[in-house]
Design a protein around this motif. Structure first.
Motif, mmCIF file in Angstrom:
data_model
loop_
_atom_site.group_PDB
_atom_site.id
_atom_site.type_symbol
_atom_site.label_atom_id
_atom_site.label_comp_id
_atom_site.label_asym_id
_atom_site.label_seq_id
_atom_site.Cartn_x
_atom_site.Cartn_y
_atom_site.Cartn_z
ATOM 1 N N ALA A 83 0.857 -1.183 0.000
ATOM 2 C CA ALA A 83 0.000 0.000 0.000
ATOM 3 C C ALA A 83 0.892 1.232 0.000
ATOM 4 C CB ALA A 83 -0.889 0.001 1.240
ATOM 5 N N THR A 85 0.911 5.696 -0.942
ATOM 6 C CA THR A 85 0.377 6.973 -1.447
ATOM 7 C C THR A 85 1.573 7.869 -1.770
ATOM 8 O OG1 THR A 85 -1.587 6.781 -0.037
ATOM 9 C CG2 THR A 85 -1.082 8.966 -0.870
ATOM 10 N N ARG A 90 -0.312 12.598 0.500
ATOM 11 C CA ARG A 90 -0.534 11.946 1.810
ATOM 12 C C ARG A 90 -1.383 12.818 2.713
ATOM 13 N NH1 ARG A 90 5.466 9.236 2.269
ATOM 14 N NH2 ARG A 90 5.066 7.888 0.477
ATOM 15 N N ARG A 91 -2.054 12.178 3.626
ATOM 16 C CA ARG A 91 -2.965 12.811 4.589
ATOM 17 C C ARG A 91 -4.131 13.509 3.892
ATOM 18 N NH1 ARG A 91 -1.362 13.109 9.949
ATOM 19 N NH2 ARG A 91 -3.595 13.258 10.314
ATOM 20 N N LYS A 92 -4.512 12.982 2.729
ATOM 21 C CA LYS A 92 -5.677 13.554 2.040
ATOM 22 C C LYS A 92 -6.749 12.498 1.852
ATOM 23 C CE LYS A 92 -3.042 17.107 -0.318
ATOM 24 N NZ LYS A 92 -2.417 17.590 -1.523
ATOM 25 N N GLY A 93 -6.607 11.392 2.537
ATOM 26 C CA GLY A 93 -7.644 10.368 2.486
ATOM 27 C C GLY A 93 -7.518 9.379 1.330
ATOM 28 N N MET A 95 -5.458 6.691 1.024
ATOM 29 C CA MET A 95 -5.433 5.294 1.481
ATOM 30 C C MET A 95 -6.759 4.910 2.134
ATOM 31 S SD MET A 95 -3.863 2.571 1.190
ATOM 32 C CE MET A 95 -2.515 3.325 0.278
ATOM 33 N N ARG A 96 -7.359 5.863 2.796
ATOM 34 C CA ARG A 96 -8.672 5.573 3.390
ATOM 35 C C ARG A 96 -9.636 5.111 2.291
ATOM 36 N NH1 ARG A 96 -10.863 7.084 8.243
ATOM 37 N NH2 ARG A 96 -9.279 8.626 8.774
ATOM 38 N N ASN A 122 8.013 2.309 10.908
ATOM 39 C CA ASN A 122 7.270 3.011 9.864
ATOM 40 C C ASN A 122 6.185 3.887 10.510
ATOM 41 O OD1 ASN A 122 5.687 3.869 7.771
ATOM 42 N ND2 ASN A 122 5.531 1.871 6.783
ATOM 43 N N GLU A 124 4.353 6.437 9.479
ATOM 44 C CA GLU A 124 3.083 6.680 8.775
ATOM 45 C C GLU A 124 2.199 5.434 8.837
ATOM 46 O OE1 GLU A 124 6.100 7.089 7.215
ATOM 47 O OE2 GLU A 124 5.979 8.730 5.753
ATOM 48 N N ALA A 127 0.718 4.800 12.159
ATOM 49 C CA ALA A 127 -0.365 5.745 12.475
ATOM 50 C C ALA A 127 -1.603 5.462 11.624
ATOM 51 C CB ALA A 127 0.119 7.181 12.239
ATOM 52 N N ALA A 128 -1.381 5.110 10.339
ATOM 53 C CA ALA A 128 -2.517 4.983 9.414
ATOM 54 C C ALA A 128 -3.384 3.764 9.716
ATOM 55 C CB ALA A 128 -2.014 4.919 7.970
ATOM 56 N N ALA A 131 -5.820 3.847 12.549
ATOM 57 C CA ALA A 131 -6.871 4.835 12.238
ATOM 58 C C ALA A 131 -7.895 4.251 11.268
ATOM 59 C CB ALA A 131 -6.242 6.093 11.642
HETATM 60 C C1 COA Z 1 0.918 4.911 5.198
HETATM 61 C C2 COA Z 1 0.331 5.586 3.956
HETATM 62 C C3 COA Z 1 -0.044 4.516 2.945
HETATM 63 C C4 COA Z 1 -0.946 6.371 4.380
HETATM 64 O O1 COA Z 1 -1.546 6.886 3.192
HETATM 65 P P1 COA Z 1 -2.389 8.246 3.173
HETATM 66 O O2 COA Z 1 -3.067 8.321 1.861
HETATM 67 O O3 COA Z 1 -1.553 9.395 3.565
HETATM 68 O O4 COA Z 1 -3.441 7.966 4.330
HETATM 69 P P2 COA Z 1 -4.825 8.742 4.602
HETATM 70 O O5 COA Z 1 -4.686 10.185 4.230
HETATM 71 O O6 COA Z 1 -5.945 7.992 3.964
HETATM 72 O O7 COA Z 1 -4.904 8.624 6.183
HETATM 73 C C5 COA Z 1 -5.910 7.898 6.873
HETATM 74 C C6 COA Z 1 -5.723 8.147 8.359
HETATM 75 O O8 COA Z 1 -4.518 7.522 8.824
HETATM 76 C C7 COA Z 1 -3.867 8.367 9.789
HETATM 77 N N1 COA Z 1 -2.566 8.796 9.257
HETATM 78 C C8 COA Z 1 -2.087 8.583 7.997
HETATM 79 N N2 COA Z 1 -0.820 9.064 7.891
HETATM 80 C C9 COA Z 1 -0.511 9.578 9.093
HETATM 81 C C10 COA Z 1 0.651 10.226 9.614
HETATM 82 N N3 COA Z 1 1.741 10.427 8.846
HETATM 83 N N4 COA Z 1 0.639 10.629 10.909
HETATM 84 C C11 COA Z 1 -0.456 10.451 11.703
HETATM 85 N N5 COA Z 1 -1.597 9.844 11.243
HETATM 86 C C12 COA Z 1 -1.617 9.421 9.977
HETATM 87 C C13 COA Z 1 -4.799 9.569 10.016
HETATM 88 O O9 COA Z 1 -5.676 9.266 11.097
HETATM 89 C C14 COA Z 1 -5.547 9.616 8.706
HETATM 90 O O10 COA Z 1 -6.810 10.230 8.807
HETATM 91 P P3 COA Z 1 -6.909 11.837 8.952
HETATM 92 O O11 COA Z 1 -5.913 12.449 7.984
HETATM 93 O O12 COA Z 1 -8.332 12.113 8.595
HETATM 94 O O13 COA Z 1 -6.554 12.149 10.370
HETATM 95 C C15 COA Z 1 1.322 6.626 3.344
HETATM 96 O O14 COA Z 1 1.818 7.457 4.365
HETATM 97 C C16 COA Z 1 2.507 5.989 2.638
HETATM 98 O O15 COA Z 1 2.422 5.595 1.485
HETATM 99 N N6 COA Z 1 3.652 5.871 3.346
HETATM 100 C C17 COA Z 1 4.859 5.293 2.763
HETATM 101 C C18 COA Z 1 4.681 3.833 2.396
HETATM 102 C C19 COA Z 1 4.120 3.020 3.557
HETATM 103 O O16 COA Z 1 4.528 3.183 4.682
HETATM 104 N N7 COA Z 1 3.175 2.137 3.238
HETATM 105 C C20 COA Z 1 2.558 1.277 4.207
HETATM 106 C C21 COA Z 1 3.411 0.087 4.426
HETATM 107 S S1 COA Z 1 2.758 -0.911 5.769
#
Ligand code: COA
Length: 147
Positions: A83, A85, A90-93, A95-96, A122, A124, A127-128, A131
């Protein structure tokens, strides 16, 4: 932003996502530098397998997120194997929305559990996933053996 099932045309963009994901994990875990061509071949092989399903998020025609779910044979469970983004989105929903689409897809196939692996460094990921409703269910312990 639109969530779509990925097609063969999306393979290069997905491979770029996975290379960056691997680099992100490599910062945390160490290991070899991933090859874009190798990654694209791997996605190309997997995307035609019936138990492998790729989803992408597109914004203005560009892939801004990707997720890969693998169904386990003969069971009611699946694994969110990758997964990602892109940093600008990032933080724009993204992955949600991707995750919600996957859950809906699995629900229709009567799959009742979805799991994933995340390393504790990791930030992010750690945290993700909670949530998005994930809870820790097992702890994998690793010991480095020096040669
Ligand atoms: C982890 C990752 C996939 C999250 O994707 P994203 O599109 O930014 O996630 P979303 O915006 O849908 O976040 C959903 C919720 O997760 C939480 N969240 C996501 N990233 C966060 C961060 N950096 N810090 C704190 N909370 C976080 C929040 O609660 C968020 O909801 P909110 O923004 O309404 O508060 C992205 O940061 C990423 O690609 N990271 C690098 C690769 C990785 O780590 N992949 C996962 C491997 S297990």
């Amino acid at each position: 932003m639109k969530i779509e099932r990925a097609t063969k045309q999306d393979v290069p963009a997905i491979a770029e996502c996975w290379v960056d994901l691997r680099l992100h994990q490599r910062e945390q875990l160490g290991g070899q530098r991933p090859s874009l061509i190798g990654m694209a071949r791997q996605v190309e092989r997997n995307i035609v397998k019936p138990h492998c399903h790729y989803f992408i998020a597109k914004d203005s025609g560009n892939v801004v997120g990707a997720a890969f779910v693998r169904l386990r044979s003969g069971g009611r469970s699946a694994c969110l194997a990758r997964a990602y983004t892109v940093p600008s989105h990032r933080r724009k929903g993204v992955m949600r929305k991707l995750e919600q689409t996957i859950v809906e897809f699995l629900r229709k196939r009567r799959i009742t559990t979805l799991d994933l692996t995340v390393v504790p460094h990791n930030k992010e990921g750690m945290a993700a996933w909670p949530a998005l409703g994930y809870k820790p269910t097992k702890i994998v312990m690793t010991k480095q053996i020096s040669c």
